[in-house]
Design a protein around this motif. Structure first.
Motif, PDB file in Angstrom:
ATOM      1  N   LYS A 162      32.557  33.678  33.902  1.00 26.04           N
ATOM      2  CA  LYS A 162      32.897  32.291  34.187  1.00 26.04           C
ATOM      3  C   LYS A 162      31.934  31.366  33.446  1.00 26.04           C
ATOM      4  O   LYS A 162      30.910  31.805  32.907  1.00 26.04           O
ATOM      5  CB  LYS A 162      32.841  32.011  35.689  1.00 26.04           C
ATOM      6  CG  LYS A 162      31.460  32.125  36.313  1.00 26.04           C
ATOM      7  CD  LYS A 162      31.519  31.855  37.814  1.00 26.04           C
ATOM      8  CE  LYS A 162      30.143  31.954  38.445  1.00 26.04           C
ATOM      9  NZ  LYS A 162      30.168  31.706  39.906  1.00 26.04           N
ATOM     10  N   GLN A 169      34.809  36.994  25.859  1.00 29.83           N
ATOM     11  CA  GLN A 169      36.069  36.264  25.997  1.00 29.83           C
ATOM     12  C   GLN A 169      36.160  35.108  24.997  1.00 29.83           C
ATOM     13  O   GLN A 169      35.213  34.803  24.283  1.00 29.83           O
ATOM     14  CB  GLN A 169      36.190  35.728  27.422  1.00 29.83           C
ATOM     15  CG  GLN A 169      35.110  34.724  27.766  1.00 29.83           C
ATOM     16  CD  GLN A 169      34.728  34.712  29.224  1.00 29.83           C
ATOM     17  OE1 GLN A 169      34.897  35.699  29.944  1.00 29.83           O
ATOM     18  NE2 GLN A 169      34.216  33.593  29.702  1.00 29.83           N
ATOM     19  N   HIS A 188      33.435  31.744  24.555  1.00 30.19           N
ATOM     20  CA  HIS A 188      32.621  32.203  25.684  1.00 30.19           C
ATOM     21  C   HIS A 188      31.327  31.431  25.886  1.00 30.19           C
ATOM     22  O   HIS A 188      30.669  31.603  26.917  1.00 30.19           O
ATOM     23  CB  HIS A 188      32.282  33.687  25.494  1.00 30.19           C
ATOM     24  CG  HIS A 188      31.628  33.993  24.175  1.00 30.19           C
ATOM     25  ND1 HIS A 188      30.292  33.811  23.949  1.00 30.19           N
ATOM     26  CD2 HIS A 188      32.166  34.450  23.011  1.00 30.19           C
ATOM     27  CE1 HIS A 188      30.017  34.152  22.705  1.00 30.19           C
ATOM     28  NE2 HIS A 188      31.138  34.539  22.104  1.00 30.19           N
ATOM     29  N   ALA A 235      41.556  33.063  26.916  1.00 30.00           N
ATOM     30  CA  ALA A 235      41.301  32.051  27.947  1.00 30.00           C
ATOM     31  C   ALA A 235      42.659  31.620  28.490  1.00 30.00           C
ATOM     32  O   ALA A 235      43.350  30.813  27.872  1.00 30.00           O
ATOM     33  CB  ALA A 235      40.536  30.860  27.384  1.00 30.00           C
ATOM     34  N   ARG A 252      38.657  34.911  30.615  1.00 30.77           N
ATOM     35  CA  ARG A 252      37.731  34.147  31.446  1.00 30.77           C
ATOM     36  C   ARG A 252      38.107  34.292  32.923  1.00 30.77           C
ATOM     37  O   ARG A 252      39.213  34.728  33.251  1.00 30.77           O
ATOM     38  CB  ARG A 252      37.783  32.655  31.071  1.00 30.77           C
ATOM     39  CG  ARG A 252      37.513  32.347  29.635  1.00 30.77           C
ATOM     40  CD  ARG A 252      37.863  30.904  29.320  1.00 30.77           C
ATOM     41  NE  ARG A 252      36.826  29.992  29.773  1.00 30.77           N
ATOM     42  CZ  ARG A 252      35.832  29.549  29.000  1.00 30.77           C
ATOM     43  NH1 ARG A 252      35.729  29.958  27.756  1.00 30.77           N
ATOM     44  NH2 ARG A 252      34.952  28.706  29.476  1.00 30.77           N
TER      45      ARG A 252
END
Length: 289
Positions: free
Chosen positions: A9, A39, A42, A173, A212
């Motif tokens: 996150k 991800q 990121h 994402a 994410r």
């Protein structure tokens, strides 16, 4: 090949988010990961929820960011897939994956398919990639690196496979709007997973998608924000699940990939052999009458 999927996150600031990423990378390395995938975008918040010219400033650090992640890949002795905001020239920016191989840049991929949807205003920020679909040669094999919206397009996966990619990799994402009902949320998530499992099956390749997680507010106030649905996963060449993360937690997902299995599967399911390449001209058109 032992791969780590880093599902993370946003931690309020770039610095705190990167610190957490590095912590998770080291955890993955301690668990034996040779290839670690981060991800999409990121390093910070998913800024494409709104159109704001000030966000272009985030790309000013592209060269510095590259050096930072290059150093991490060298210190940890790993192959590392990153996703960075690239400033190429004034007015020309890309959503760019840079792959590092133990301190060297193994290759770069610029996102080819660029979405433009409520909350995902990427066409405002990103110029479509111009490097094509080229697998990146690394010490752990040839990586077919694509990015997020690319994952809906069978053509991208197919070309990577035809050019010798040994695995398909999608930093991502994607998430829900809280306003949607549960049935719609379920449909969206299952569609996302199913289309990518299809790419793995159709090409006889393992595939990893790293998403994410967590809620990110739309600071423009146009929408409430996006709740990124996590569910990072890895499948084998028959679409079989090898690992799958939660929808709401940060995770380091470790997966063992047997690259030889792709050859075994392609021998019994010879989809590439039976392609009718003499009859696919329509694919080169926007629409076929």
């Amino acid at each position: 090949m032992k791969i780590a999927l880093i599902q993370q996150k946003f931690h309020i600031t770039k610095e705190a988010t990167i610190e957490k990423s590095v912590e998770m990378i080291r955890e993955a390395k301690d668990k034996g990961a040779e290839l670690i995938v981060l991800q999409e975008l990121h390093q910070g918040a998913y800024f494409c929820q709104s159109e704001d010219v000030n966000f272009f400033d985030l790309a000013e650090d592209f060269e510095k960011d590259k050096e930072f992640w290059r150093d991490i890949s060298k210190k940890e002795d790993i192959v590392l897939v990153t996703s960075l905001f690239e400033k190429r020239a004034i007015g020309v920016y890309h959503n760019t994956a840079v792959v590092f191989d133990k301190g060297k840049i193994a290759g770069t991929y610029r996102k080819m398919h660029i979405p433009d949807d409520p909350g995902f205003y990427e066409k405002f920020y990103f110029t479509p990639g111009d490097l094509g679909f080229e697998p990146i040669e690394t010490s752990v094999g040839k990586l077919g690196v694509l990015i997020c919206w690319d994952q809906w397009y069978p053509e991208a996966a197919r070309i990577m496979a035809l050019k010798g990619a040994e695995i398909l990799i999608y930093p991502t994402a994607i998430g829900w709007f809280d306003e949607d009902n549960q049935e719609e949320k379920d449909r969206q998530l299952e569609a996302w997973i199913t289309v990518q499992r299809g790419h793995a099956i159709a090409n006889g390749l393992p595939l990893v998608a790293v998403n994410r997680v967590g809620f990110e507010e739309d600071i423009s106030g146009c929408l409430n924000g996006i709740r990124f649905w996590g569910n990072s996963f890895a499948v084998g060449p028959q679409g079989e699940f090898l690992a799958r993360a939660s929808s709401d937690k940060e995770e380091v997902l470790i997966v063992d990939i047997d690259k030889k299995r792709s050859e075994d599967i392609r021998r019994i399911w010879p989809f590439l052999r039976d392609r009718r390449v003499d009859s696919y001209q329509c694919l080169l058109k926007r629409f076929c009458d």
